[in-house]
Motif scaffolding. Structure first.
Motif, PDB file in Angstrom:
ATOM      1  N   UNK A 101      38.869  46.440  28.803  1.00  0.00           N
ATOM      2  CA  UNK A 101      40.155  46.828  29.402  1.00  0.00           C
ATOM      3  C   UNK A 101      40.540  45.853  30.518  1.00  0.00           C
ATOM      4  N   UNK A 102      39.593  45.543  31.391  1.00  0.00           N
ATOM      5  CA  UNK A 102      39.880  44.635  32.504  1.00  0.00           C
ATOM      6  C   UNK A 102      40.235  43.231  32.018  1.00  0.00           C
ATOM      7  N   UNK A 103      39.528  42.773  30.983  1.00  0.00           N
ATOM      8  CA  UNK A 103      39.836  41.456  30.420  1.00  0.00           C
ATOM      9  C   UNK A 103      41.212  41.401  29.803  1.00  0.00           C
ATOM     10  N   UNK A 104      41.589  42.478  29.133  1.00  0.00           N
ATOM     11  CA  UNK A 104      42.922  42.578  28.523  1.00  0.00           C
ATOM     12  C   UNK A 104      44.011  42.517  29.593  1.00  0.00           C
ATOM     13  N   UNK A 105      43.828  43.275  30.669  1.00  0.00           N
ATOM     14  CA  UNK A 105      44.830  43.295  31.732  1.00  0.00           C
ATOM     15  C   UNK A 105      44.941  41.934  32.401  1.00  0.00           C
ATOM     16  N   UNK A 106      43.828  41.296  32.655  1.00  0.00           N
ATOM     17  CA  UNK A 106      43.845  39.985  33.298  1.00  0.00           C
ATOM     18  C   UNK A 106      44.573  38.960  32.447  1.00  0.00           C
ATOM     19  N   UNK A 107      44.345  39.007  31.144  1.00  0.00           N
ATOM     20  CA  UNK A 107      44.928  38.009  30.239  1.00  0.00           C
ATOM     21  C   UNK A 107      46.434  38.169  30.086  1.00  0.00           C
ATOM     22  N   UNK A 108      46.911  39.416  30.010  1.00  0.00           N
ATOM     23  CA  UNK A 108      48.297  39.628  29.610  1.00  0.00           C
ATOM     24  C   UNK A 108      49.235  40.105  30.728  1.00  0.00           C
ATOM     25  N   UNK A 153      45.962  62.105  32.393  1.00  0.00           N
ATOM     26  CA  UNK A 153      45.254  62.121  33.670  1.00  0.00           C
ATOM     27  C   UNK A 153      44.141  61.082  33.570  1.00  0.00           C
ATOM     28  N   UNK A 154      44.371  59.868  34.077  1.00  0.00           N
ATOM     29  CA  UNK A 154      43.387  58.798  33.926  1.00  0.00           C
ATOM     30  C   UNK A 154      42.209  58.976  34.889  1.00  0.00           C
ATOM     31  N   UNK A 155      41.264  58.088  34.773  1.00  0.00           N
ATOM     32  CA  UNK A 155      40.152  58.028  35.721  1.00  0.00           C
ATOM     33  C   UNK A 155      39.681  56.582  35.797  1.00  0.00           C
ATOM     34  N   UNK A 156      39.247  56.179  36.960  1.00  0.00           N
ATOM     35  CA  UNK A 156      38.690  54.844  37.133  1.00  0.00           C
ATOM     36  C   UNK A 156      39.648  53.750  36.705  1.00  0.00           C
ATOM     37  N   UNK A 157      39.114  52.791  35.931  1.00  0.00           N
ATOM     38  CA  UNK A 157      39.895  51.623  35.521  1.00  0.00           C
ATOM     39  C   UNK A 157      41.077  51.978  34.630  1.00  0.00           C
ATOM     40  N   UNK A 158      41.084  53.172  34.046  1.00  0.00           N
ATOM     41  CA  UNK A 158      42.199  53.574  33.185  1.00  0.00           C
ATOM     42  C   UNK A 158      43.501  53.731  33.978  1.00  0.00           C
ATOM     43  N   UNK A 159      43.410  53.831  35.294  1.00  0.00           N
ATOM     44  CA  UNK A 159      44.630  53.855  36.095  1.00  0.00           C
ATOM     45  C   UNK A 159      45.388  52.530  35.997  1.00  0.00           C
ATOM     46  N   UNK A 160      44.707  51.474  35.601  1.00  0.00           N
ATOM     47  CA  UNK A 160      45.358  50.166  35.452  1.00  0.00           C
ATOM     48  C   UNK A 160      46.040  49.987  34.101  1.00  0.00           C
ATOM     49  N   UNK A 161      45.671  50.797  33.122  1.00  0.00           N
ATOM     50  CA  UNK A 161      46.089  50.547  31.731  1.00  0.00           C
ATOM     51  C   UNK A 161      47.482  51.095  31.445  1.00  0.00           C
ATOM     52  N   UNK A 162      48.430  50.239  31.021  1.00  0.00           N
ATOM     53  CA  UNK A 162      49.758  50.721  30.624  1.00  0.00           C
ATOM     54  C   UNK A 162      49.725  51.213  29.168  1.00  0.00           C
ATOM     55  N   UNK A 163      49.469  52.472  28.962  1.00  0.00           N
ATOM     56  CA  UNK A 163      49.365  53.009  27.599  1.00  0.00           C
ATOM     57  C   UNK A 163      50.645  52.753  26.815  1.00  0.00           C
ATOM     58  N   UNK A 208      44.668  43.340  19.948  1.00  0.00           N
ATOM     59  CA  UNK A 208      43.824  43.791  21.065  1.00  0.00           C
ATOM     60  C   UNK A 208      44.348  45.089  21.673  1.00  0.00           C
ATOM     61  N   UNK A 209      45.656  45.183  21.827  1.00  0.00           N
ATOM     62  CA  UNK A 209      46.212  46.391  22.436  1.00  0.00           C
ATOM     63  C   UNK A 209      46.044  47.593  21.509  1.00  0.00           C
ATOM     64  N   UNK A 210      46.174  47.358  20.196  1.00  0.00           N
ATOM     65  CA  UNK A 210      45.981  48.449  19.240  1.00  0.00           C
ATOM     66  C   UNK A 210      44.535  48.945  19.257  1.00  0.00           C
ATOM     67  N   UNK A 211      43.617  48.008  19.375  1.00  0.00           N
ATOM     68  CA  UNK A 211      42.204  48.401  19.451  1.00  0.00           C
ATOM     69  C   UNK A 211      41.942  49.240  20.698  1.00  0.00           C
ATOM     70  N   UNK A 212      42.527  48.827  21.817  1.00  0.00           N
ATOM     71  CA  UNK A 212      42.368  49.609  23.045  1.00  0.00           C
ATOM     72  C   UNK A 212      42.971  51.003  22.906  1.00  0.00           C
ATOM     73  N   UNK A 213      44.143  51.081  22.317  1.00  0.00           N
ATOM     74  CA  UNK A 213      44.818  52.361  22.179  1.00  0.00           C
ATOM     75  C   UNK A 213      44.011  53.321  21.316  1.00  0.00           C
ATOM     76  N   UNK A 214      43.497  52.822  20.187  1.00  0.00           N
ATOM     77  CA  UNK A 214      42.713  53.687  19.306  1.00  0.00           C
ATOM     78  C   UNK A 214      41.348  54.018  19.898  1.00  0.00           C
TER      79      UNK A 214
END
Length: 854
Positions: A530-537, A577-587, A555-561
């Protein structure tokens, strides 16, 4: 003053009140305070059983020196006896009363020596704050005590004061501060004073035990044991040394040997030393757990609980109670899992209950989530019970415990702000509040050095004094109300909750009658991906997406599933209701398909909560249409360029809705805060900075409005739209989510906030927000309106590059999802104006025509 605790019978209530009435009739305040002091010593139970009476016993302020000292000693004695009976919150209140009395009379040279701030106030009050986890207050008063003792050359008391401060750092898990404070304490010990050195040795050993370094712990415990052998008697420090030895033996597998020391402590500890007796009972219970003797473990943890006056739910706001409850639950875990689950639930609830005693200040250091490991065990057990029995009740209970473990500080802040509104605390203490806001600005803009340390000290002092004026209130959330909200919300929406444990990730997915859950054992790898995905894009510009959009889709589809394996059953509106690093993820920016741009957020309305307790216990919103207050940044200011789109946003909003318009670069902090309390929708199109050295993000108005200053405000706005960069970004805190500008506004009473996760594109931001307001004017649900805005943007921008989620997925909604309506601009004034103009023209024409013929 010597505190004497006796065990005589309770004097009859009528006798107590009779003597009290006689003394009051004589207006003999000194005799009354001394009488109550003696009655407390004769029967310490009065401090608990008759506390309401004692609070009102002094009918007027003392006048003479003798009356003042008698009242002061009465306050101290009541606090002491409440503490011996483990009534820590009540004890704190009485010691704070003594502190206020001391502050009022400390300039009186005839009183100050007898009041003894360091011994009678700072030590017990600071230790009480540490017991409940109110570390900011503890540090303030303990540091002050050390400074005053050093200035007065009171060398004998200084090692003990350092011990208290070091204990606070130990409870905070601040290893660096702990080591330096113990070193200072040992330096202050006079040679040949083992009584002063022993507690510091014990704390050093305990800190190594907590860190898992048993070798170093053993060295310090050995030193302490050598001192114990030289000392006569049986002090608390000596018994604590034996307790550390028992813990070390348990950690090394020598459980039966530990019982020798535990029995010695039990035999020699004074009856009124409840704290040590509780710790000994808990450690004994732990030893039996390690010996696989759950029945004995159950008995000893129950014994620890018997030292407390539990309420009808079996709870008491004390971290030791929480530990004992978890001990009882663990002892039942394998033989009686259903009963264990109930005790685990009680333990998590008591943890939540206890932490409501803590100050809600953003900058307070507290013991929040100290029991995270036990909470994870409780959550895991309810997931296992759901697997075993397929009863949805167990999954709702797992969700309940998950949401209780998140966003506690936020909810405390919201509760605190509600009291501020009721009590007008901020307006009644405006001078202090204004000083605090100014100090936070200075703190953010002053480089590290002595002056900055002085600013921090002034902030601590003012916050301490302000906190003493606040009303404390403890209220437990209701499971039945939470369950009803889940049942109602799940009929129309999908509820998804995450809990990221130390090793596992738990997901709960509820939609109508479908109850699903998942345990993921590969949490660390998932978070890294997740962190690598956010950093890259999203944190390094659009290049990665533009080079290979299909790689992004995959990559985003893999994360979503991965994070929503039930995607095909998830539609309509989703609450996350996210937790931890999921607060960074734009679903919303994730693609549902690997091979094409099928963005989830274009077809699904997605709202976020720090905890679903926000949603369950908040109002449903109002049908009253609200105007929009607009702040636009249209001229360069403070080194920031003008934002051309902000002018377009202002013009658009003014053309559609009833608005109040202000130039952001001319708006003072006080004017902005006043607007937040007007009850309107707030649209702020300005600059914001998230990453600052001090960790204080800020908004750009006439001056920089820092997060620290925003702590001391109230709000009544149903929605704040922060049309600026990174207003939803900041420092990620365990269990609390992102410490951001958006979050601080939620903590101050705003129902919902639209904020941005990263730096936004000005043009794309303007287009998206205009679409949002258009949709909101037709649909009062801000979550649905934001989904419509995303879909409209994607429909208007068809090129692959323009559909890069970096441009349109920055904004997200956080809050309780309350509906709201925008007050449309009235069109009736236009025909009326035309009519008036036409009438005026006709009248003038007639006047001049008549004049001509006359």
């Amino acid at each position: 003053m010597v505190m004497i605790v006796c065990c005589s019978g309770t004097p009859p209530a009528d006798s107590l009140e009779t003597v009290y009435r006689q003394l009051k009739q004589k207006d003999d305040l000194e005799a009354c305070a001394n009488f109550l002091f003696d009655q407390l010593d004769a029967d310490p139970g009065l401090a608990v059983n008759r506390e309401d009476f004692l609070k009102k016993a002094l009918w007027r302020a003392p006048r003479s020196k003798e009356e003042k000292l008698a009242c002061f000693q009465f306050f101290i004695n009541t606090g002491w006896h409440l503490l011996t009976q483990r009534q820590v919150p009540a004890s704190i209140a009485w010691y704070e009363r003594a502190y206020a009395f001391y502050e009022q009379h400390k300039q009186d040279p005839g009183l100050r020596p007898d009041m003894d701030f360091e011994e009678f106030i700072a030590k017990p009050l600071g230790n009480n704050y540490t017991r409940v986890g109110d570390f900011s207050k503890a540090i303030y008063i303990q540091r002050r005590a050390i400074a005053e003792a050093v200035a007065a050359h009171r060398h004998a008391i200084i090692p003990g004061l350092y011990l208290n401060l070091a204990t606070t750092y130990f409870r905070m898990h601040d290893e660096a501060a702990l080591r330096s404070t113990i070193a200072l304490g040992l330096q202050s010990v006079k040679s040949g004073s083992p009584n002063d050195a022993l507690p510091l040795y014990n704390l050093k050993a305990e800190s190594f035990i907590e860190a898992g370094n048993t070798d170093s712990a053993g060295i310090w415990n050995h030193r302490a044991m050598q001192l114990v052998r030289r000392l006569p008697g049986s002090s608390t420090a000596q018994q604590t040394t034996l307790l550390a030895r028992a813990r070390l033996l348990n950690l090394s597998g020598k459980h039966r040997q530990s019982f020798y020391y535990l029995r010695e402590i039990e035999k020699n500890t004074a009856a009124d030393n409840i704290e040590l007796r509780v710790e000994t009972a808990i450690e004994t219970g732990n030893a039996y757990l390690l010996l696989h003797q759950p029945d004995s473990a159950f008995s000893w943890h129950q014994k620890a609980l018997h030292y407390f006056r539990l309420n009808e739910q079996g709870l008491f706001p004390d971290f030791k109670v929480t530990t004992a409850l978890f001990g009882v639950a663990t002892s039942l875990l394998y033989k009686k899992p259903l009963e264990a689950a109930q005790w685990f639930e009680k333990a998590v609830l008591n943890d939540y209950y206890t932490e409501q005693l803590l100050p809600a200040s953003l900058n307070s250091n507290t013991a929040v989530y100290a029991n995270k490991r036990y909470s994870e065990t409780a959550i895991a057990l309810y997931h296992q019970l759901f697997d075993q029995y397929q009863d949805p009740e167990y999954l709702v209970k797992a969700l309940w415990l998950t949401e209780l473990s998140k966003g506690r500080v936020l909810l405390n802040e919201q509760r605190r702000t509600a009291f501020w509104k009721q009590d007008a605390l901020l307006s009644h203490n405006k001078k202090w509040v204004d000083q605090l806001r100014s100090l936070y600005v200075l703190l953010a803009e002053t480089p590290e050095g002595n002056y900055r340390q002085q600013i921090r000290q002034n902030i601590r002092r003012l916050e301490f004094e302000l906190n003493l004026k606040e009303r404390q209130s403890i209220a437990l959330p209701s499971y039945s109300i939470f369950k009803k909200w889940v049942q109602t919300a799940a009929l129309k929406k999908t509820i998804i909750s995450y809990y990221l444990g130390d090793s596992y990730a738990y997901t709960v997915h509820i939609q109508k009658d479908h109850f699903r859950h998942r345990l993921d054992t590969n949490t660390r790898a998932r978070v890294q991906a997740l962190n690598g995905f956010m950093q890259a894009y999203f944190y390094t510009g659009p290049a990665a997406f533009n080079r290979d959009p299909h790689a992004y889709y995959a990559r985003s589809s893999e994360l979503l599933h991965t994070w929503n394996p039930w995607l095909s059953g998830t539609g309509g509106t989703v609450l996350i209701s996210p937790d931890g690093a999921l607060h960074n993820l734009p679903f919303e920016a994730l693609s549902t398909a690997k091979e094409k741009p099928s963005y989830w957020g274009a077809t699904t309305a997605i709202g976020y909560s720090f905890t679903f307790l926000q949603n369950a216990f908040s109002s449903a919103g109002s049908n009253t249409p609200r105007p929009v207050t607009v702040f636009s940044f249209e001229k360069p200011h403070l080194g920031f360029p003008a934002l051309p789109q902000s002018a377009k946003e202002r013009a658009f909003l003014a053309g559609q809705f009833l608005t109040r318009q202000y130039p952001a670069e001319q708006t003072t902090d006080s004017a902005f805060m006043a607007a937040l309390n007007a009850g309107n929708i707030i649209h702020l199109a300005s600059h914001a900075v998230a990453n600052t050295i001090e960790g204080q993000p800020y908004l750009v108005l006439k001056d920089k409005l820092y997060l620290g200053a925003l702590q001391y405000i109230t709000t009544r706005s149903p929605l704040v739209v922060l049309a600026a960069c990174e207003t939803g970004s900041g420092v990620l805190l365990q269990g609390e989510g992102m410490q951001s500008l958006g979050r601080i506004l939620l903590s101050k009473g705003v129902d919902g906030v639209l904020s941005s996760r990263w730096e936004v594109d000005d043009a794309a931001s303007g287009a998206l927000l205009r679409n949002f307001y258009q949709a909101l004017s037709a649909d009062p649900d801000p979550v649905t309106a934001l989904k419509s805005a995303r879909a409209a943007y994607l429909e208007e921008h068809r090129s692959v590059a323009a559909q890069n989620p970096l441009f349109w997925a920055a904004y997200f909604y956080q809050g309780n999802g309350a509906s709201l309506r925008i007050r449309q601009k009235s069109t009736s004034s236009i025909p009326l104006s035309l009519l008036l103009i036409t009438t005026a023209i006709a009248t003038a024409t007639l006047f001049f025509w008549r004049k001509k013929w006359l």
